[in-house]
Scaffold this motif. Structure first.
Motif, PDB file in Angstrom:
ATOM      1  N   LEU A  15     -57.214 -97.817  30.053  1.00  0.00           N
ATOM      2  CA  LEU A  15     -56.085 -98.703  30.356  1.00  0.00           C
ATOM      3  C   LEU A  15     -56.562-100.136  30.572  1.00  0.00           C
ATOM      4  CD1 LEU A  15     -53.092 -98.906  30.775  1.00  0.00           C
ATOM      5  CD2 LEU A  15     -53.401 -98.310  33.170  1.00  0.00           C
ATOM      6  N   PHE A  18     -57.109-101.711  27.184  1.00  0.00           N
ATOM      7  CA  PHE A  18     -55.910-102.103  26.438  1.00  0.00           C
ATOM      8  C   PHE A  18     -55.174-103.250  27.110  1.00  0.00           C
ATOM      9  CE2 PHE A  18     -56.380 -97.972  24.285  1.00  0.00           C
ATOM     10  CZ  PHE A  18     -56.295 -98.440  22.983  1.00  0.00           C
ATOM     11  N   PHE A  22     -54.447-106.418  24.924  1.00  0.00           N
ATOM     12  CA  PHE A  22     -53.061-106.682  24.540  1.00  0.00           C
ATOM     13  C   PHE A  22     -52.375-107.693  25.444  1.00  0.00           C
ATOM     14  CE2 PHE A  22     -52.614-102.200  22.576  1.00  0.00           C
ATOM     15  CZ  PHE A  22     -53.351-102.627  21.484  1.00  0.00           C
ATOM     16  N   LEU A  23     -52.777-107.712  26.724  1.00  0.00           N
ATOM     17  CA  LEU A  23     -51.972-108.496  27.661  1.00  0.00           C
ATOM     18  C   LEU A  23     -52.761-109.657  28.262  1.00  0.00           C
ATOM     19  CD1 LEU A  23     -49.167-108.547  28.826  1.00  0.00           C
ATOM     20  CD2 LEU A  23     -49.990-107.247  30.774  1.00  0.00           C
ATOM     21  N   TRP A  24     -53.864-109.332  28.949  1.00  0.00           N
ATOM     22  CA  TRP A  24     -54.579-110.383  29.684  1.00  0.00           C
ATOM     23  C   TRP A  24     -55.106-111.452  28.734  1.00  0.00           C
ATOM     24  CZ3 TRP A  24     -55.145-111.335  34.829  1.00  0.00           C
ATOM     25  CH2 TRP A  24     -56.052-112.343  35.154  1.00  0.00           C
ATOM     26  N   LEU A  27     -52.245-113.477  26.912  1.00  0.00           N
ATOM     27  CA  LEU A  27     -51.408-114.190  27.880  1.00  0.00           C
ATOM     28  C   LEU A  27     -52.188-115.318  28.551  1.00  0.00           C
ATOM     29  CD1 LEU A  27     -48.530-113.959  28.552  1.00  0.00           C
ATOM     30  CD2 LEU A  27     -49.038-112.375  30.376  1.00  0.00           C
ATOM     31  N   LEU A  30     -52.437-118.061  26.134  1.00  0.00           N
ATOM     32  CA  LEU A  30     -51.153-118.747  26.045  1.00  0.00           C
ATOM     33  C   LEU A  30     -50.949-119.699  27.226  1.00  0.00           C
ATOM     34  CD1 LEU A  30     -48.120-118.399  24.569  1.00  0.00           C
ATOM     35  CD2 LEU A  30     -47.659-117.501  26.833  1.00  0.00           C
ATOM     36  N   ARG A  34     -50.554-123.616  27.136  1.00  0.00           N
ATOM     37  CA  ARG A  34     -49.383-124.297  27.684  1.00  0.00           C
ATOM     38  C   ARG A  34     -49.808-125.365  28.689  1.00  0.00           C
ATOM     39  NH1 ARG A  34     -45.554-120.306  30.192  1.00  0.00           N
ATOM     40  NH2 ARG A  34     -45.130-119.692  28.067  1.00  0.00           N
TER      41      ARG A  34
ATOM     42  N   LEU B  42     -47.441 -98.801  29.774  1.00  0.00           N
ATOM     43  CA  LEU B  42     -48.003-100.132  30.031  1.00  0.00           C
ATOM     44  C   LEU B  42     -48.661-100.691  28.771  1.00  0.00           C
ATOM     45  CD1 LEU B  42     -49.566 -99.754  33.594  1.00  0.00           C
ATOM     46  CD2 LEU B  42     -47.593-101.108  32.939  1.00  0.00           C
ATOM     47  N   ILE B  43     -49.390 -99.824  28.052  1.00  0.00           N
ATOM     48  CA  ILE B  43     -50.071-100.290  26.839  1.00  0.00           C
ATOM     49  C   ILE B  43     -49.053-100.729  25.794  1.00  0.00           C
ATOM     50  CG2 ILE B  43     -51.476 -99.525  24.888  1.00  0.00           C
ATOM     51  CD1 ILE B  43     -52.996 -97.709  26.883  1.00  0.00           C
ATOM     52  N   SER B  46     -47.410-103.897  26.891  1.00  0.00           N
ATOM     53  CA  SER B  46     -48.376-104.989  26.745  1.00  0.00           C
ATOM     54  C   SER B  46     -48.495-105.386  25.289  1.00  0.00           C
ATOM     55  CB  SER B  46     -49.757-104.554  27.246  1.00  0.00           C
ATOM     56  OG  SER B  46     -49.709-104.250  28.600  1.00  0.00           O
ATOM     57  N   TYR B  47     -48.539-104.368  24.413  1.00  0.00           N
ATOM     58  CA  TYR B  47     -48.705-104.644  22.987  1.00  0.00           C
ATOM     59  C   TYR B  47     -47.527-105.449  22.461  1.00  0.00           C
ATOM     60  CZ  TYR B  47     -49.415-103.839  18.036  1.00  0.00           C
ATOM     61  OH  TYR B  47     -49.601-104.004  16.701  1.00  0.00           O
ATOM     62  N   LEU B  53     -45.619-113.309  22.024  1.00  0.00           N
ATOM     63  CA  LEU B  53     -45.684-114.369  23.030  1.00  0.00           C
ATOM     64  C   LEU B  53     -45.094-115.645  22.447  1.00  0.00           C
ATOM     65  CD1 LEU B  53     -49.222-113.885  24.556  1.00  0.00           C
ATOM     66  CD2 LEU B  53     -47.037-113.272  25.528  1.00  0.00           C
ATOM     67  N   SER B  54     -44.343-116.330  23.284  1.00  0.00           N
ATOM     68  CA  SER B  54     -43.769-117.597  22.852  1.00  0.00           C
ATOM     69  C   SER B  54     -44.240-118.684  23.798  1.00  0.00           C
ATOM     70  CB  SER B  54     -42.242-117.515  22.872  1.00  0.00           C
ATOM     71  OG  SER B  54     -41.693-118.810  22.851  1.00  0.00           O
ATOM     72  N   LEU B  55     -44.776-119.717  23.202  1.00  0.00           N
ATOM     73  CA  LEU B  55     -45.322-120.800  24.028  1.00  0.00           C
ATOM     74  C   LEU B  55     -44.205-121.626  24.650  1.00  0.00           C
ATOM     75  CD1 LEU B  55     -48.061-122.187  24.742  1.00  0.00           C
ATOM     76  CD2 LEU B  55     -47.509-123.792  22.948  1.00  0.00           C
ATOM     77  N   PRO B  58     -40.566-118.748  26.532  1.00  0.00           N
ATOM     78  CA  PRO B  58     -40.838-117.395  26.998  1.00  0.00           C
ATOM     79  C   PRO B  58     -39.558-116.776  27.526  1.00  0.00           C
ATOM     80  CG  PRO B  58     -41.581-118.991  28.613  1.00  0.00           C
ATOM     81  CD  PRO B  58     -41.111-119.779  27.424  1.00  0.00           C
ATOM     82  N   GLN B  62     -41.876-111.258  29.023  1.00  0.00           N
ATOM     83  CA  GLN B  62     -42.998-112.197  29.022  1.00  0.00           C
ATOM     84  C   GLN B  62     -43.007-113.012  30.311  1.00  0.00           C
ATOM     85  OE1 GLN B  62     -43.219-114.933  25.693  1.00  0.00           O
ATOM     86  NE2 GLN B  62     -44.797-116.110  26.746  1.00  0.00           N
ATOM     87  N   LEU B  65     -44.257-110.752  33.145  1.00  0.00           N
ATOM     88  CA  LEU B  65     -45.699-110.504  33.075  1.00  0.00           C
ATOM     89  C   LEU B  65     -46.485-111.786  33.308  1.00  0.00           C
ATOM     90  CD1 LEU B  65     -45.761-107.888  30.215  1.00  0.00           C
ATOM     91  CD2 LEU B  65     -46.307-107.544  32.610  1.00  0.00           C
ATOM     92  N   GLU B  66     -45.945-112.906  32.863  1.00  0.00           N
ATOM     93  CA  GLU B  66     -46.617-114.184  33.149  1.00  0.00           C
ATOM     94  C   GLU B  66     -46.696-114.424  34.648  1.00  0.00           C
ATOM     95  OE1 GLU B  66     -45.176-117.758  31.371  1.00  0.00           O
ATOM     96  OE2 GLU B  66     -45.493-117.008  29.355  1.00  0.00           O
ATOM     97  N   LEU B  69     -49.229-112.008  36.117  1.00  0.00           N
ATOM     98  CA  LEU B  69     -50.587-112.407  35.755  1.00  0.00           C
ATOM     99  C   LEU B  69     -51.016-113.642  36.538  1.00  0.00           C
ATOM    100  CD1 LEU B  69     -52.209-112.324  32.352  1.00  0.00           C
ATOM    101  CD2 LEU B  69     -52.325-114.461  33.576  1.00  0.00           C
ATOM    102  N   GLU B  70     -50.118-114.612  36.656  1.00  0.00           N
ATOM    103  CA  GLU B  70     -50.485-115.818  37.392  1.00  0.00           C
ATOM    104  C   GLU B  70     -50.722-115.508  38.864  1.00  0.00           C
ATOM    105  OE1 GLU B  70     -47.484-118.700  36.366  1.00  0.00           O
ATOM    106  OE2 GLU B  70     -48.960-119.735  35.126  1.00  0.00           O
TER     107      GLU B  70
END
Lengths: 154, 257
Positions: A15, A18, A22-24, A27, A30, A34, B42-43, B46-47, B53-55, B58, B62, B65-66, B69-70
Protein backbone atom coordinates in the motif's frame (compact mmCIF):
# COMPACT_ATOMS: atom_id res chain seq x y z
CA UNK A 1 -0.77 -13.35 16.99
CA UNK A 2 -0.25 -15.40 13.89
CA UNK A 3 0.51 -15.24 10.19
CA UNK A 4 -2.04 -12.47 9.77
CA UNK A 5 0.64 -10.17 11.13
CA UNK A 6 3.00 -10.96 8.28
CA UNK A 7 0.14 -10.59 5.85
CA UNK A 8 -0.65 -7.15 7.18
CA UNK A 9 3.01 -6.14 7.02
CA UNK A 10 3.07 -7.17 3.36
CA UNK A 11 -0.16 -5.33 2.65
CA UNK A 12 1.28 -2.30 4.39
CA UNK A 13 4.41 -2.35 2.23
CA UNK A 14 2.40 -2.76 -0.98
CA UNK A 15 0.00 0.00 0.00
CA UNK A 16 2.87 2.38 0.80
CA UNK A 17 4.31 1.69 -2.63
CA UNK A 18 1.06 2.41 -4.48
CA UNK A 19 0.18 5.45 -2.40
CA UNK A 20 3.67 6.69 -3.21
CA UNK A 21 3.40 6.05 -6.93
CA UNK A 22 -0.20 7.09 -7.51
CA UNK A 23 -0.88 9.75 -4.93
CA UNK A 24 2.05 11.22 -3.00
CA UNK A 25 4.37 11.59 -5.98
CA UNK A 26 1.99 13.22 -8.48
CA UNK A 27 0.25 15.29 -5.83
CA UNK A 28 3.43 16.71 -4.29
CA UNK A 29 4.74 17.53 -7.76
CA UNK A 30 1.45 19.24 -8.50
CA UNK A 31 1.55 21.22 -5.27
CA UNK A 32 5.14 22.25 -5.91
CA UNK A 33 4.25 23.28 -9.44
CA UNK A 34 1.31 25.28 -8.14
CA UNK A 35 3.43 26.91 -5.47
CA UNK A 36 5.98 27.79 -8.15
CA UNK A 37 3.29 29.29 -10.36
CA UNK A 38 1.87 31.31 -7.53
CA UNK A 39 5.37 32.51 -6.75
CA UNK A 40 5.91 33.43 -10.39
CA UNK A 41 2.56 35.14 -10.53
CA UNK A 42 3.34 37.18 -7.45
CA UNK A 43 6.76 38.10 -8.85
CA UNK A 44 5.16 39.08 -12.16
CA UNK A 45 2.57 41.14 -10.34
CA UNK A 46 5.33 42.82 -8.38
CA UNK A 47 7.21 43.48 -11.59
CA UNK A 48 4.07 44.79 -13.25
CA UNK A 49 3.43 47.06 -10.32
CA UNK A 50 6.96 48.36 -10.50
CA UNK A 51 6.68 48.91 -14.24
CA UNK A 52 3.41 50.68 -13.77
CA UNK A 53 5.02 53.02 -11.29
CA UNK A 54 7.87 53.69 -13.69
CA UNK A 55 5.42 54.34 -16.50
CA UNK A 56 3.36 56.64 -14.36
CA UNK A 57 6.43 58.61 -13.42
CA UNK A 58 7.42 58.73 -17.08
CA UNK A 59 3.94 59.82 -18.08
CA UNK A 60 3.96 62.60 -15.51
CA UNK A 61 7.39 63.64 -16.72
CA UNK A 62 6.19 63.67 -20.35
CA UNK A 63 3.11 65.64 -19.43
CA UNK A 64 5.23 68.18 -17.61
CA UNK A 65 7.56 68.49 -20.56
CA UNK A 66 4.66 68.83 -22.97
CA UNK A 67 3.06 71.48 -20.83
CA UNK A 68 6.33 73.39 -20.60
CA UNK A 69 6.78 73.14 -24.36
CA UNK A 70 3.25 74.26 -24.96
CA UNK A 71 3.60 77.26 -22.71
CA UNK A 72 6.88 78.12 -24.35
CA UNK A 73 5.27 77.86 -27.77
CA UNK A 74 2.42 80.01 -26.55
CA UNK A 75 4.82 82.64 -25.26
CA UNK A 76 6.71 82.57 -28.52
CA UNK A 77 3.50 82.90 -30.48
CA UNK A 78 2.40 85.81 -28.35
CA UNK A 79 5.76 87.43 -28.83
CA UNK A 80 5.53 86.79 -32.57
CA UNK A 81 2.06 88.25 -32.66
CA UNK A 82 3.24 91.34 -30.80
CA UNK A 83 6.05 91.71 -33.30
CA UNK A 84 3.64 91.30 -36.21
CA UNK A 85 1.26 93.83 -34.73
CA UNK A 86 4.11 96.21 -34.02
CA UNK A 87 5.34 95.76 -37.57
CA UNK A 88 1.91 96.27 -39.02
CA UNK A 89 1.49 99.39 -36.92
CA UNK A 90 4.81 100.69 -38.08
CA UNK A 91 3.98 99.94 -41.68
CA UNK A 92 0.61 101.54 -41.32
CA UNK A 93 2.15 104.60 -39.76
CA UNK A 94 4.75 104.81 -42.53
CA UNK A 95 2.08 104.33 -45.15
CA UNK A 96 -0.02 106.99 -43.53
CA UNK A 97 2.96 109.29 -43.41
CA UNK A 98 3.65 108.58 -47.01
CA UNK A 99 0.03 109.25 -47.96
CA UNK A 100 0.03 112.46 -45.99
CA UNK A 101 3.23 113.62 -47.70
CA UNK A 102 1.85 112.71 -51.11
CA UNK A 103 -1.39 114.51 -50.35
CA UNK A 104 0.53 117.51 -49.14
CA UNK A 105 2.63 117.52 -52.26
CA UNK A 106 -0.48 117.28 -54.37
CA UNK A 107 -2.03 120.11 -52.48
CA UNK A 108 1.13 122.11 -52.88
CA UNK A 109 1.18 121.34 -56.58
CA UNK A 110 -2.47 122.35 -56.90
CA UNK A 111 -1.81 125.47 -54.92
CA UNK A 112 1.15 126.36 -57.14
CA UNK A 113 -0.92 125.68 -60.18
CA UNK A 114 -3.65 127.90 -58.81
CA UNK A 115 -1.08 130.57 -58.03
CA UNK A 116 0.21 130.35 -61.54
CA UNK A 117 -3.26 130.60 -62.99
CA UNK A 118 -4.08 133.37 -60.59
CA UNK A 119 -0.90 135.14 -61.46
CA UNK A 120 -1.68 134.86 -65.17
CA UNK A 121 -5.24 136.00 -64.57
CA UNK A 122 -4.07 138.88 -62.42
CA UNK A 123 -1.60 139.91 -65.07
CA UNK A 124 -4.16 139.96 -67.79
CA UNK A 125 -6.75 141.55 -65.47
CA UNK A 126 -4.40 144.23 -64.35
CA UNK A 127 -3.50 144.96 -67.93
CA UNK A 128 -7.13 145.12 -68.84
CA UNK A 129 -7.90 147.19 -65.78
CA UNK A 130 -5.06 149.58 -66.42
CA UNK A 131 -6.17 149.88 -70.03
CA UNK A 132 -9.66 150.68 -68.90
CA UNK A 133 -8.44 153.26 -66.39
CA UNK A 134 -6.09 154.95 -68.73
CA UNK A 135 -8.54 154.53 -71.52
CA UNK A 136 -5.72 154.37 -73.87
CA UNK A 137 -3.84 151.73 -75.50
CA UNK A 138 -0.88 150.49 -73.68
CA UNK A 139 1.59 148.44 -75.42
CA UNK A 140 1.46 145.17 -73.54
CA UNK A 141 4.86 144.19 -74.72
CA UNK A 142 6.39 147.52 -73.47
CA UNK A 143 5.13 146.97 -69.99
CA UNK A 144 5.33 143.25 -69.71
CA UNK A 145 8.29 143.51 -67.44
CA UNK A 146 6.45 145.84 -65.07
CA UNK A 147 3.34 143.70 -65.00
CA UNK A 148 5.28 140.53 -64.48
CA UNK A 149 7.03 142.09 -61.51
CA UNK A 150 3.70 143.03 -60.02
CA UNK A 151 2.35 139.57 -60.63
CA UNK A 152 5.42 138.01 -59.11
CA UNK A 153 4.70 139.88 -55.92
CA UNK A 154 1.37 138.19 -55.55
CA UNK B 1 -28.37 -10.07 19.29
CA UNK B 2 -28.93 -13.55 18.13
CA UNK B 3 -31.95 -15.11 19.81
CA UNK B 4 -31.28 -17.73 22.42
CA UNK B 5 -27.63 -16.91 23.16
CA UNK B 6 -26.34 -15.44 26.42
CA UNK B 7 -24.59 -12.03 26.48
CA UNK B 8 -21.25 -13.72 27.05
CA UNK B 9 -21.76 -16.04 24.09
CA UNK B 10 -22.86 -13.09 21.97
CA UNK B 11 -19.78 -11.06 22.81
CA UNK B 12 -17.26 -13.89 22.46
CA UNK B 13 -18.90 -14.82 19.19
CA UNK B 14 -18.45 -11.31 17.88
CA UNK B 15 -14.90 -11.01 19.09
CA UNK B 16 -13.78 -14.21 17.36
CA UNK B 17 -12.06 -13.90 14.03
CA UNK B 18 -12.81 -15.83 10.88
CA UNK B 19 -9.85 -18.12 11.29
CA UNK B 20 -8.12 -20.56 8.99
CA UNK B 21 -5.41 -22.80 10.41
CA UNK B 22 -4.30 -23.25 13.96
CA UNK B 23 -1.88 -21.60 16.38
CA UNK B 24 0.85 -19.39 14.97
CA UNK B 25 0.15 -20.57 11.45
CA UNK B 26 -3.45 -19.38 11.62
CA UNK B 27 -4.71 -16.61 9.35
CA UNK B 28 -7.52 -14.20 10.17
CA UNK B 29 -9.36 -14.02 6.88
CA UNK B 30 -11.75 -11.29 8.00
CA UNK B 31 -8.92 -8.98 9.07
CA UNK B 32 -6.97 -9.60 5.88
CA UNK B 33 -9.93 -9.29 3.53
CA UNK B 34 -11.30 -6.09 5.05
CA UNK B 35 -7.87 -4.45 5.13
CA UNK B 36 -7.21 -5.58 1.56
CA UNK B 37 -10.52 -4.20 0.38
CA UNK B 38 -9.70 -0.89 2.04
CA UNK B 39 -6.16 -0.91 0.66
CA UNK B 40 -7.47 -1.68 -2.84
CA UNK B 41 -10.01 1.08 -2.51
CA UNK B 42 -7.27 3.51 -1.52
CA UNK B 43 -5.07 2.41 -4.42
CA UNK B 44 -7.90 2.74 -6.95
CA UNK B 45 -8.93 6.14 -5.64
CA UNK B 46 -5.29 7.27 -5.58
CA UNK B 47 -4.87 6.06 -9.15
CA UNK B 48 -7.90 7.86 -10.46
CA UNK B 49 -7.25 11.06 -8.56
CA UNK B 50 -3.53 10.94 -9.38
CA UNK B 51 -4.34 10.48 -13.07
CA UNK B 52 -6.69 13.43 -13.31
CA UNK B 53 -4.88 16.02 -11.26
CA UNK B 54 -5.75 19.54 -12.26
CA UNK B 55 -3.39 22.36 -11.53
CA UNK B 56 -5.77 25.24 -12.03
CA UNK B 57 -9.14 23.78 -11.13
CA UNK B 58 -8.84 21.04 -8.52
CA UNK B 59 -12.16 19.56 -7.59
CA UNK B 60 -13.82 16.94 -5.47
CA UNK B 61 -11.55 14.23 -4.14
CA UNK B 62 -8.43 15.99 -5.32
CA UNK B 63 -9.21 18.85 -2.95
CA UNK B 64 -9.78 16.43 -0.07
CA UNK B 65 -6.58 14.51 -0.74
CA UNK B 66 -4.62 17.72 -1.25
CA UNK B 67 -5.76 18.94 2.16
CA UNK B 68 -4.89 15.61 3.80
CA UNK B 69 -1.51 15.51 2.09
CA UNK B 70 -0.69 19.08 3.04
CA UNK B 71 -1.74 18.36 6.61
CA UNK B 72 0.50 15.28 6.74
CA UNK B 73 3.33 17.13 5.05
CA UNK B 74 3.01 19.95 7.56
CA UNK B 75 3.38 17.48 10.45
CA UNK B 76 6.43 15.95 8.79
CA UNK B 77 8.08 19.32 8.20
CA UNK B 78 7.55 20.29 11.81
CA UNK B 79 9.18 17.13 13.18
CA UNK B 80 11.30 15.41 10.59
CA UNK B 81 14.91 16.58 10.13
CA UNK B 82 15.96 17.03 6.52
CA UNK B 83 14.14 15.43 3.60
CA UNK B 84 13.23 11.81 3.07
CA UNK B 85 11.40 10.26 0.15
CA UNK B 86 9.88 7.51 2.26
CA UNK B 87 8.47 9.37 5.22
CA UNK B 88 5.77 11.24 3.28
CA UNK B 89 4.13 8.26 1.55
CA UNK B 90 4.60 6.20 4.71
CA UNK B 91 2.87 8.73 6.96
CA UNK B 92 0.08 9.33 4.44
CA UNK B 93 -0.47 5.59 4.03
CA UNK B 94 -0.57 5.06 7.79
CA UNK B 95 -3.07 7.86 8.23
CA UNK B 96 -5.42 6.88 5.41
CA UNK B 97 -5.27 3.14 5.92
CA UNK B 98 -5.59 3.20 9.69
CA UNK B 99 -8.33 5.81 9.49
CA UNK B 100 -10.47 3.73 7.14
CA UNK B 101 -9.79 0.48 9.00
CA UNK B 102 -10.83 2.23 12.21
CA UNK B 103 -13.88 3.61 10.46
CA UNK B 104 -15.13 0.06 9.93
CA UNK B 105 -16.06 0.35 13.61
CA UNK B 106 -18.91 2.66 12.64
CA UNK B 107 -20.68 -0.03 10.63
CA UNK B 108 -23.31 -1.52 12.94
CA UNK B 109 -21.71 -4.43 14.81
CA UNK B 110 -24.27 -6.98 13.70
CA UNK B 111 -24.61 -5.98 10.07
CA UNK B 112 -21.61 -7.63 8.42
CA UNK B 113 -21.73 -10.82 10.58
CA UNK B 114 -25.46 -11.16 9.86
CA UNK B 115 -25.08 -10.73 6.10
CA UNK B 116 -22.16 -13.15 6.00
CA UNK B 117 -23.94 -15.65 8.25
CA UNK B 118 -26.47 -15.99 5.44
CA UNK B 119 -23.61 -17.40 3.37
CA UNK B 120 -22.53 -19.75 6.14
CA UNK B 121 -19.71 -17.65 7.54
CA UNK B 122 -19.68 -18.24 11.26
CA UNK B 123 -17.51 -15.48 12.68
CA UNK B 124 -16.68 -12.13 11.20
CA UNK B 125 -14.83 -9.28 12.87
CA UNK B 126 -15.05 -6.29 10.62
CA UNK B 127 -12.53 -3.94 12.21
CA UNK B 128 -8.97 -4.88 11.17
CA UNK B 129 -7.42 -2.52 13.72
CA UNK B 130 -9.27 -4.32 16.53
CA UNK B 131 -7.05 -7.27 15.64
CA UNK B 132 -3.57 -7.02 17.23
CA UNK B 133 -2.11 -8.70 14.15
CA UNK B 134 -2.86 -5.57 12.12
CA UNK B 135 -1.73 -2.99 14.64
CA UNK B 136 1.39 -4.89 15.69
CA UNK B 137 2.12 -5.64 12.05
CA UNK B 138 2.11 -1.94 11.27
CA UNK B 139 4.11 -1.18 14.40
CA UNK B 140 6.62 -3.89 13.58
CA UNK B 141 7.08 -2.52 10.05
CA UNK B 142 7.69 0.92 11.50
CA UNK B 143 10.06 -0.64 14.05
CA UNK B 144 12.07 -2.34 11.32
CA UNK B 145 12.29 0.92 9.37
CA UNK B 146 13.39 2.73 12.52
CA UNK B 147 16.14 0.19 13.17
CA UNK B 148 17.18 0.30 9.53
CA UNK B 149 17.51 4.08 9.51
CA UNK B 150 19.16 4.13 12.92
CA UNK B 151 21.93 1.91 11.58
CA UNK B 152 22.01 3.69 8.23
CA UNK B 153 22.28 7.20 9.71
CA UNK B 154 24.35 6.56 12.83
CA UNK B 155 26.17 3.40 11.81
CA UNK B 156 28.27 1.84 14.52
CA UNK B 157 27.52 4.73 16.86
CA UNK B 158 23.98 3.42 17.15
CA UNK B 159 25.11 0.03 18.40
CA UNK B 160 27.60 1.64 20.76
CA UNK B 161 24.80 3.75 22.16
CA UNK B 162 23.31 0.57 23.62
CA UNK B 163 26.43 0.26 25.76
CA UNK B 164 26.86 3.92 26.69
CA UNK B 165 23.37 5.18 27.47
CA UNK B 166 21.81 6.07 29.76
CA UNK B 167 24.27 5.32 32.58
CA UNK B 168 27.69 5.52 30.95
CA UNK B 169 30.05 2.83 29.71
CA UNK B 170 30.77 1.35 33.17
CA UNK B 171 27.23 0.09 33.51
CA UNK B 172 27.12 -1.37 30.00
CA UNK B 173 25.08 -4.52 30.84
CA UNK B 174 22.40 -2.44 32.54
CA UNK B 175 22.47 -0.03 29.65
CA UNK B 176 21.88 -2.77 27.11
CA UNK B 177 18.85 -4.02 29.01
CA UNK B 178 17.45 -0.52 29.44
CA UNK B 179 17.95 0.38 25.79
CA UNK B 180 16.44 -2.88 24.59
CA UNK B 181 13.39 -2.33 26.74
CA UNK B 182 13.11 1.21 25.44
CA UNK B 183 13.41 0.18 21.79
CA UNK B 184 11.03 -2.73 22.07
CA UNK B 185 8.48 -0.78 24.05
CA UNK B 186 8.11 1.66 21.18
CA UNK B 187 6.50 -0.69 18.64
CA UNK B 188 4.62 -2.50 21.40
CA UNK B 189 3.03 0.65 22.76
CA UNK B 190 2.43 1.91 19.23
CA UNK B 191 0.59 -1.22 18.20
CA UNK B 192 -1.20 -1.92 21.45
CA UNK B 193 -2.47 1.65 21.82
CA UNK B 194 -4.33 1.46 18.53
CA UNK B 195 -5.50 -2.09 19.17
CA UNK B 196 -6.70 -1.26 22.68
CA UNK B 197 -8.67 1.77 21.56
CA UNK B 198 -10.34 -0.02 18.67
CA UNK B 199 -11.02 -3.21 20.61
CA UNK B 200 -12.55 -1.25 23.48
CA UNK B 201 -14.62 0.77 21.04
CA UNK B 202 -15.89 -2.41 19.45
CA UNK B 203 -16.63 -3.89 22.84
CA UNK B 204 -18.67 -0.88 23.88
CA UNK B 205 -20.69 -1.15 20.66
CA UNK B 206 -21.30 -4.83 21.48
CA UNK B 207 -22.43 -3.96 25.01
CA UNK B 208 -24.76 -1.31 23.62
CA UNK B 209 -26.13 -3.93 21.23
CA UNK B 210 -27.10 -6.00 24.25
CA UNK B 211 -29.42 -3.27 25.51
CA UNK B 212 -33.17 -3.38 24.71
CA UNK B 213 -33.75 -2.30 21.09
CA UNK B 214 -35.77 0.82 22.00
CA UNK B 215 -32.95 2.46 23.97
CA UNK B 216 -29.98 1.48 21.81
CA UNK B 217 -30.14 4.66 19.67
CA UNK B 218 -29.17 6.86 22.63
CA UNK B 219 -25.92 5.33 23.87
CA UNK B 220 -25.21 3.91 20.40
CA UNK B 221 -25.54 7.29 18.71
CA UNK B 222 -23.54 8.99 21.42
CA UNK B 223 -20.74 6.46 21.31
CA UNK B 224 -20.66 6.53 17.48
CA UNK B 225 -20.28 10.32 17.45
CA UNK B 226 -17.57 10.07 20.09
CA UNK B 227 -15.97 7.28 18.12
CA UNK B 228 -15.64 9.44 15.02
CA UNK B 229 -13.26 11.48 17.15
CA UNK B 230 -11.48 8.36 18.42
CA UNK B 231 -10.87 6.79 15.02
CA UNK B 232 -9.50 10.05 13.63
CA UNK B 233 -7.42 10.73 16.69
CA UNK B 234 -5.96 7.22 16.81
CA UNK B 235 -5.07 7.33 13.11
CA UNK B 236 -3.45 10.71 13.69
CA UNK B 237 -1.54 9.51 16.77
CA UNK B 238 -0.29 6.43 14.93
CA UNK B 239 0.90 8.61 12.08
CA UNK B 240 2.53 11.18 14.39
CA UNK B 241 4.39 8.52 16.37
CA UNK B 242 5.55 6.88 13.14
CA UNK B 243 6.96 10.20 11.98
CA UNK B 244 8.42 10.87 15.41
CA UNK B 245 10.19 7.51 15.71
CA UNK B 246 11.60 7.81 12.21
CA UNK B 247 12.66 11.39 12.90
CA UNK B 248 14.52 10.19 16.00
CA UNK B 249 16.18 7.52 13.89
CA UNK B 250 17.36 10.18 11.43
CA UNK B 251 18.73 12.52 14.07
CA UNK B 252 22.35 12.13 14.99
CA UNK B 253 23.14 12.02 18.67
CA UNK B 254 24.72 15.45 18.69
CA UNK B 255 21.36 16.98 17.99
CA UNK B 256 19.74 15.13 20.91
CA UNK B 257 19.08 16.85 24.18
Amino acid sequence: MNLTLLGQMGTFAVLIFFIWRFLWGPLTRLLEERARRVQDGLAAAERGHHELELMQAKAIETMKKARAEASELLAQAEHQALLVIEDAKRQARAEGQRLIIAAREEINGDMNRAHEQLRAAVASLSVAGAAKILEREIDPTAHTNLINSIAARL
Amino acid sequence: MAAGSSPVEYITHHLANLRVGEGVMAVHLDTLIVSWVIATMLIVVSYYVGRRLSLAQPRGLQNVLESVLEFVDQQIRSIFPGRSHLIGPLALTVFLWVFFMNAMDLIPVDLLPWILSLFGVENFKGVPTADPNTTLGLALTVFLLVQFYNVKVKGLEYLLDFLRYPFGIWLAPVNVVMMLIEEISKPLSLGLRLFGNMFAGELVFLLIALLPWWIQWLPGGGWAVFHILVITLQAFIFMMLTIMYLAMAHESHDADV
